[in-house]
Design an enzyme around this catalytic site. Structure first.
Site, short mmCIF file in Angstrom:
data_model
loop_
_atom_site.label_atom_id
_atom_site.label_comp_id
_atom_site.label_asym_id
_atom_site.label_seq_id
_atom_site.Cartn_x
_atom_site.Cartn_y
_atom_site.Cartn_z
N LYS A 100 -4.31 -0.56 -8.44
CA LYS A 100 -4.65 -1.54 -9.27
C LYS A 100 -5.93 -2.24 -8.86
CE LYS A 100 -1.47 -3.65 -11.92
NZ LYS A 100 -0.36 -4.25 -12.48
N ASP B 73 7.04 -3.52 -7.30
CA ASP B 73 5.98 -3.39 -8.51
C ASP B 73 4.77 -3.12 -8.02
OD1 ASP B 73 8.14 -4.25 -9.82
OD2 ASP B 73 7.55 -6.43 -9.98
N GLY C 30 12.38 -1.71 -12.04
CA GLY C 30 11.68 -1.42 -13.35
C GLY C 30 10.53 -0.62 -12.91
N HIS C 31 10.43 0.94 -13.08
CA HIS C 31 9.20 1.76 -12.69
C HIS C 31 8.59 2.01 -14.28
CE1 HIS C 31 11.42 2.75 -8.61
NE2 HIS C 31 11.09 1.54 -8.83
N ARG D 120 33.96 -3.07 1.70
CA ARG D 120 35.04 -1.92 1.60
C ARG D 120 35.97 -1.95 0.10
NH1 ARG D 120 36.14 -2.47 7.42
NH2 ARG D 120 35.64 -4.57 6.99
N GLN E 86 12.05 -1.53 -4.95
CA GLN E 86 11.84 -2.58 -4.56
C GLN E 86 10.66 -2.26 -3.51
OE1 GLN E 86 15.53 -2.38 -4.79
NE2 GLN E 86 14.96 -2.70 -6.63
N ASP F 213 -8.66 -1.79 -10.22
CA ASP F 213 -9.39 -1.99 -11.17
C ASP F 213 -9.14 -3.51 -11.56
OD1 ASP F 213 -6.81 -1.02 -11.69
OD2 ASP F 213 -7.21 -1.61 -13.79
N LYS G 207 5.15 2.31 -7.75
CA LYS G 207 5.75 3.60 -7.31
C LYS G 207 6.00 4.54 -8.50
CE LYS G 207 9.02 0.78 -5.85
NZ LYS G 207 8.45 -0.56 -6.14
N GLY G 208 6.71 4.12 -9.60
CA GLY G 208 6.73 4.95 -10.75
C GLY G 208 5.61 5.79 -11.08
#
Ligand code: GDP
Ligand code: IMO
Ligand code: MG
Length: 420
Positions: free
Chosen positions: A327, A11, A38-39, A141, A220, A329, A14-15
């Protein structure tokens, strides 16, 4: 091929960064993880959250490839496709899936939940998307791959794996049935057959030979890596740069820039050690200002100061050549911003992250002057410049991008200066 990955506990943003730099690339390829990711991408006043589909999907002309290292839940994948179509994205033209990617079955999700319930207080805090059990079947496998959808014995193989899972579930004392979710899953499987699949390794080899630019997008973060994360409180895949090679079938000598994404502070969602965690009003202030609630599960994220030994560790195991700081800010208005430079472990001072980050670790902080919102609105204030220089000096890698807000536009590109 360049690589972009998380340098903390996921988190990191990356997105957002993939979306910002995607116009520089022809192909964006996810190399591991699955719908546990979750990006978030924000532009033109709209927020989009991607779970399985790479974050280049809003940039026209970009091919988005789901690599062999990814695990795909057909139901979540189709939901994502529909929401992208509703947003006007011609997703089918922009998306390719590796035939070697493994499938998440409804019983994998049930096994994830049963395993977590049995662990009780020791639970990983998994996203309950079936990630662990799916990777277990892959390395054991027994797994089912996307290519199996096109085999005549698909139904038999599926039934046989489900029987095996049901035996395991009964050992866990699991009650209930997956019949409802199974119907939705089987329907999604039918639709999945109509998407374009490729041999990801051959596709990328040809793309790279013809001079195309490829960006590998991680999910991740380094400290959740199966080998180098805070085991056992980790995810089940290789989140580090080496995972981009195995998760896409691209050789290490084809890797160029490796960009590590980190927040100006730290967060973690789920259980496990977190040396600089703040269980106080300061942590609460970071959570509120940074909207630190999981993009996938909505859970509150744990917050704490920036951890330099952990960041240096991420630079080392990944070979990070550039960093993007996100972030900053969120820390606006703090008179003092703290930065963990060392740990005290059994009374000994160290700047190395040990293999076992137990709660016995005491962070040692350096205090720095904070910055205010008014000056951030004008760019990078001098106090933040000092903060950035201190990090660059400590980890030996330049910070080439600074993000000062969630929107695509709230991004400052900095020159890649050599750091001594
Ligand atoms: P990812 O999983 O690494 O892609 O990160 P997530 O999307 O899960 O979490 C990052 C969150 O921070 C999202 O809600 C983003 O919209 C938001 N975000 C990204 N960059 C910034 C930034 O510079 N400032 C602020 N305030 N929010 C940001
Ligand atoms: P992105 O890509 C943050 C965490 C879970 C849990 C542990 C194992 O958005 O950065 P899993 O479901 O993988 O078995 O859960 O890993 N986790 C994440 N934390 N961001 C993520 O992805 C995560 N994916 C998994 O909270 O602690
Ligand atoms: Mg996320």
């Amino acid at each position: 091929m360049d690589v972009l990955l998380g340098a903390q506990w996921g988190d990191e943003g990356k997105g957002k960064v993939v979306d910002v730099i995607a116009p520089d690339y022809d192909v964006i390829a996810r190399f591991q993880g699955g719908p546990n990711a979750g990006h978030t991408l924000i532009f033109e006043g709209t927020k989009h959250v991607l779970h399985t589909i790479p974050s280049g999907v809003f940039r026209e002309g970009t091919v988005n490839l789901v690599g062999n290292g990814v695990v795909v839940d057909p139901v979540i994948f189709l939901r994502e496709v529909r929401s992208l179509e509703a947003a006007g994205v011609n997703i089918r033209a922009a998306l390719l899936l590796s035939r070697r990617a493994h499938l998440i079955l409804p019983t994998h999700r049930a096994l994830d939940a049963a395993s977590e319930a049995e662990k009780g207080k020791q639970r990983i805090g998994s996203t309950l998307k079936g990630i662990g059990p799916t990777y277990m079947d892959k390395t054991g496998r027994n797994g089912m791959r996307l290519s199996d959808l096109f085999q005549p014995d698909f139904a038999e193989r599926y039934a046989s794996l489900v029987r095996k899972h049901e035996r395991l579930l009964s050992q866990f004392g699991h009650e209930g049935s997956v019949k409802e979710t199974e119907a939705e899953w089987l329907d999604a499987i039918e639709q999945l057959r109509s998407f374009s699949t490729v041999d990801c390794e051959h596709y990328l080899d040809a793309a790279l030979r013809s001079g195309k630019r490829v960006l590998a997008e991680g999910a991740q973060g380094t400290l959740l890596d199966i080998d180098f994360g805070t085991y056992p409180y980790v995810t089940s895949s290789s989140t580090i740069s080496a995972g981009a090679c195995t998760g896409l079938g691209v050789a290490p000598n084809r890797i160029g820039t490796i960009t590590g994404i980190f927040k100006a502070y730290c967060t973690r969602v789920g259980s496990g050690p977190f040396p600089t965690e703040l269980n106080d009003a300061v942590g609460e202030r970071m959570r509120t200002a940074g909207h630190e609630f999981g993009s996938t599960t909505g859970r509150p994220r744990r917050c704490g100061w920036l951890d330099l030994p952990a960041l240096r560790f991420a630079v080392m195991v990944n070979g990070i050549s550039e960093l993007a700081m996100m972030k900053a800010d969120v820390l606006c208005g703090f008179d003092t911003v703290r930065i963990c430079t060392h740990y005290k472990v059994n009374g000994q001072l160290t700047d190395r992250m040990p293999y076992d980050v137990t709660n016995g670790i005491e962070p040692v902080y350096e205090d720095m002057r904070g910055w205010d919102a008014a000056s951030v609105a004008q760019g990078v204030p001098s106090e933040l410049e000092t903060y950035i220089s201190r990090i660059e000096e400590a980890v030996g890698v330049p910070i080439t991008l600074v993000s000062l807000g969630p929107d695509r536009k709230e991004t400052i590109h900095r020159k890649a200066e050599r750091v001594a």
